[in-house]
Design an enzyme around this catalytic site. Sequence first.
Site, PDB file in Angstrom:
ATOM      1  N   ASP A  77      -5.079   1.806   7.641  1.00 22.95           N
ATOM      2  CA  ASP A  77      -5.368   0.438   7.215  1.00 22.95           C
ATOM      3  C   ASP A  77      -6.320  -0.232   8.209  1.00 22.95           C
ATOM      4  O   ASP A  77      -6.125  -0.136   9.420  1.00 22.95           O
ATOM      5  CB  ASP A  77      -4.101  -0.411   7.220  1.00 22.95           C
ATOM      6  CG  ASP A  77      -3.028   0.082   6.272  1.00 22.95           C
ATOM      7  OD1 ASP A  77      -2.714  -0.634   5.326  1.00 22.95           O
ATOM      8  OD2 ASP A  77      -2.506   1.191   6.510  1.00 22.95           O
ATOM      9  N   TRP A  88      -2.566  -7.212   4.283  1.00 28.48           N
ATOM     10  CA  TRP A  88      -1.342  -7.717   4.903  1.00 28.48           C
ATOM     11  C   TRP A  88      -1.483  -8.254   6.323  1.00 28.48           C
ATOM     12  O   TRP A  88      -0.490  -8.398   7.008  1.00 28.48           O
ATOM     13  CB  TRP A  88      -0.247  -6.663   4.817  1.00 28.48           C
ATOM     14  CG  TRP A  88      -0.600  -5.305   5.354  1.00 28.48           C
ATOM     15  CD1 TRP A  88      -1.166  -4.270   4.658  1.00 28.48           C
ATOM     16  CD2 TRP A  88      -0.401  -4.816   6.679  1.00 28.48           C
ATOM     17  NE1 TRP A  88      -1.331  -3.174   5.470  1.00 28.48           N
ATOM     18  CE2 TRP A  88      -0.868  -3.480   6.707  1.00 28.48           C
ATOM     19  CE3 TRP A  88       0.130  -5.362   7.850  1.00 28.48           C
ATOM     20  CZ2 TRP A  88      -0.826  -2.691   7.864  1.00 28.48           C
ATOM     21  CZ3 TRP A  88       0.175  -4.574   8.992  1.00 28.48           C
ATOM     22  CH2 TRP A  88      -0.301  -3.261   8.993  1.00 28.48           C
ATOM     23  N   ARG A 120      -7.902   0.599  13.260  1.00 25.85           N
ATOM     24  CA  ARG A 120      -6.821   1.593  13.351  1.00 25.85           C
ATOM     25  C   ARG A 120      -7.360   3.019  13.438  1.00 25.85           C
ATOM     26  O   ARG A 120      -6.684   3.913  13.944  1.00 25.85           O
ATOM     27  CB  ARG A 120      -5.918   1.402  12.119  1.00 25.85           C
ATOM     28  CG  ARG A 120      -4.671   2.245  12.084  1.00 25.85           C
ATOM     29  CD  ARG A 120      -3.674   1.635  11.104  1.00 25.85           C
ATOM     30  NE  ARG A 120      -2.634   2.571  10.710  1.00 25.85           N
ATOM     31  CZ  ARG A 120      -1.590   2.250   9.941  1.00 25.85           C
ATOM     32  NH1 ARG A 120      -1.460   1.015   9.485  1.00 25.85           N
ATOM     33  NH2 ARG A 120      -0.688   3.132   9.606  1.00 25.85           N
ATOM     34  N   ASN A 151      -2.724  -1.187  15.468  1.00 26.31           N
ATOM     35  CA  ASN A 151      -2.144  -1.419  14.157  1.00 26.31           C
ATOM     36  C   ASN A 151      -2.249  -2.910  13.869  1.00 26.31           C
ATOM     37  O   ASN A 151      -3.339  -3.462  13.963  1.00 26.31           O
ATOM     38  CB  ASN A 151      -0.714  -0.863  14.143  1.00 26.31           C
ATOM     39  CG  ASN A 151      -0.215  -0.548  12.765  1.00 26.31           C
ATOM     40  OD1 ASN A 151      -0.047  -1.454  11.954  1.00 26.31           O
ATOM     41  ND2 ASN A 151       0.013   0.707  12.457  1.00 26.31           N
ATOM     42  N   ASP A 204      -3.853   6.937   6.234  1.00 24.78           N
ATOM     43  CA  ASP A 204      -3.107   5.675   6.318  1.00 24.78           C
ATOM     44  C   ASP A 204      -3.680   4.748   7.386  1.00 24.78           C
ATOM     45  O   ASP A 204      -2.942   4.001   8.026  1.00 24.78           O
ATOM     46  CB  ASP A 204      -1.616   5.949   6.598  1.00 24.78           C
ATOM     47  CG  ASP A 204      -0.722   4.783   6.178  1.00 24.78           C
ATOM     48  OD1 ASP A 204      -1.239   3.822   5.575  1.00 24.78           O
ATOM     49  OD2 ASP A 204       0.477   4.829   6.470  1.00 24.78           O
ATOM     50  N   GLY A 225       0.813  -1.220   0.000  1.00 21.58           N
ATOM     51  CA  GLY A 225       0.000   0.000   0.000  1.00 21.58           C
ATOM     52  C   GLY A 225       0.842   1.264   0.000  1.00 21.58           C
ATOM     53  O   GLY A 225       0.346   2.353  -0.237  1.00 21.58           O
TER      54      GLY A 225
END
Lengths: 551, 286
Positions: free
Chosen positions: A326, A263, A347, A406, A324, A214
């Site tokens: 994710d 991921w 997140r 995260n 960002d 990403g």
Amino acid sequence: MTISVILAQGFNRRGRRVLPQRSRTRAYSLSVFLIVTSFVARSHAQVTFERLLNSANEPQNWLTYSGSYSGQRFSKLEQISTGNARTMVAKWVYQTAATGKIETTPLVVDGILYATAQDDRAFALDARTGRPIWMYQRQLPGDIRPCCGRVNRGLAILGDKVFFGTLDAHVIALDAKTGARVWDVNAADYRTGHSFTVAPLAVKNLIVIGVSGGEYGVRGFIDAYDADSGERKWRFYTVPGPGEPGHDTWEGDSWKVGGAPAWNTGTYDPATNQIFWPTGNPSPSNRGEGRAGDNLYSNSLLALDADTGKLNWYFQFTKHDEHDWDATQVPVLIESAGKKLIAQADRNGFFYTLDRTTGKLLSATPYAKITWTDRKDADGRPVANKNASPTLQGHTVCPGALGATNFMAPTYDPQSGFFYVTARDQCDIFSTAPQPYEPGHAFYGSAYFPSEEAEPYLGFLKAIDPTTGEMKMKFQHTSPTWSGTLSTGGGLVFSGDAEGNFIAFDASSLKPLWHFQMGGAVYAAPMAFAADGKEYVAIAAGSAIYAFGLP
Amino acid sequence: MLPGQSGQRPVLCSANRLFLQAFVSVMIPFTMAAQNPLAEDPKAAKAGEYEFRINCALCHGLGARGGGRGPDLTRAQKKYAHNDAEMFQIISSGIPGTAMPANGTNGQGVGMTDEEIWQIITYIRSQETKSSATASGDAAHGKELFFGDGNCSLCHMVSGKGGRLGPDLTGVAGSRTRDAIIDSIRNPSRRLAWGLTEATKEFPQEYESVTVVTADGKQIKGVTLNEDSFTVQIMDPAEHIYLLEKAKLKSFRKSRESAMPKYNTDVLSDKDVEDLVAFMASVGTK
């Protein structure tokens, strides 16, 4: 020498040590022999799909990344408990001799521990002693483009093979007894920023794996490979192509470099044959201009048919993300009052509970410091404030770029009924600037910085009631940690910290009962297993794997 | 292969090795170059700006002007790097003993290729102000203040002289902007050493103020040298080091009010502060 012989000898030696003197009779020796024989036979047993389905029945083993298909990262083992945790000692340490972060969760099958480490190492150890049985290391090209360290989060096991994804975007199968490579499939071009860091998930005869990248504007996907042959059985592109539903949520050609990687390891519900897999940020991560629209299926939870990879439903946590955030957190399957739930501590700072049959949102509740939203839509989904977008000179938003959590694995403890998650309060200044896409070059469209005006970053272990999203208890770490969590039948929650401690908490109070200084920060999640009838808890820290048990 | 069995690896004969070295040096001109192959290329500078925002701005700020954590890189004279080759080396390998990480190891941005590092260097060069940032103050007077009436040296060391309670300020002007140094003198509590991300937290000290009462009732006041959830290491103003287990303390109180007094204009005039900055710039920044 075969592994079974080595194991039989090791077991025999240990077995003899605990025998009283008077028992050295022929009869007893025979019974020991029989035990050894049965143990050896067990260690030959294939890890079938049925065993993965019923992993709760063999708590001495840890068969998947999260310990079970539910993603609960809960071990039924109860030998180590709130009553004796304070007496725990280190049993062994295995040094990987690698540098950088180690993010692996080991697997344990019948006395053998399998794990990965930095630079795409994989290895098998005697789970009782930490002594290596085999080691494999990928010969990586010099120009791989990993995002955030040369990391790997672990293996899948099925049959007599272990499986992992590599930083040069291959999926490989290794012989579980020798570490020899059985098959090796190139899934994508690493030179354009594709890589694998995720622990795959074995479902039926398929090895399911999601791509990273990403940060490089890849077009994300989730693949399923035949465990025997390595043949790709299906691929689900997390960014829909022309003519596919959701394609119109991307502006122009932005879908081609849309990101939405996958991921972190998903979960599986055998009742509906659905794989639940979360996805990451749209690319470029911090610039929404040029990709107007919701940007499906970035930052979403996907429910895919396990056999075909067909999308049954999706839920997008953060639409048109510019921070960002994710959504690559483990989605946890929870049964509560007859309801089939799926819960994710996202997140973006909200704890989401959904009906996992339909994907309908049941609750979304903040569990960390947030400033990006102050309203919800008709479905109860938080909606971003207009002024939360990054600006050219920068603008403070919470959570920061690293998120409220995260990839740290959460745990759900069915005994306490709490969902435990590593959380942080941190705000960052998000800035944005135009950036052309160039293959293989980092593609953020942005920068972010710690906010000078904000408080110091705070790190927590939090206990959440997943049926309401309400935060019930918290433990404050000295600083934010990247450690995952584990809960056990002994009434314990385990986690680690950035200062190198491994800590056992009372699951009912989050009071620390025991700790051990491992000498290196934790970026991995703990797991539990038993060997020779003794419970162990293991975790990776620094550049090593540690196993702990009772004296 | 088991660890330690490296003897099984094929050993290159020396001719092969020579060939390989020659091959590598031909194939990777960016690595071996002593000079920036992209020097003054405006396209490279632009590409370098993108890379800089992703990989460097976290500490060095937008526009490379310094962020309070990392030095202002727009000054022509730098503390560690005297030419492009040294700058390449520093970006690739980091600076041991500082928060400057090796390329790709800070866990945040992505690793950079050699080409991208040269782009960043080209960008930094394009941002440099050509004047060397000689401070305007009187360094000799600053030195008098530092070791005399300013009382700075009671807690701070410069070139091996001074106290240990606060950070060693030798060369601080090479790693902090003038504004950041002045701000630290005027408002010492505004920005303790917090904010380093874990990955770059080579040196964990944040100079928080701490007051503890031990089991036998003794009160200790000082600054934290280090701390985790279970232990704390403290230095008091007499430079005694205390190594304590938190569970055995009667009380433990931490504060982000700096142990350093606030130097307002009644204590140090603006000129005095400029002189101190000039003194700090005059030592250890080469």
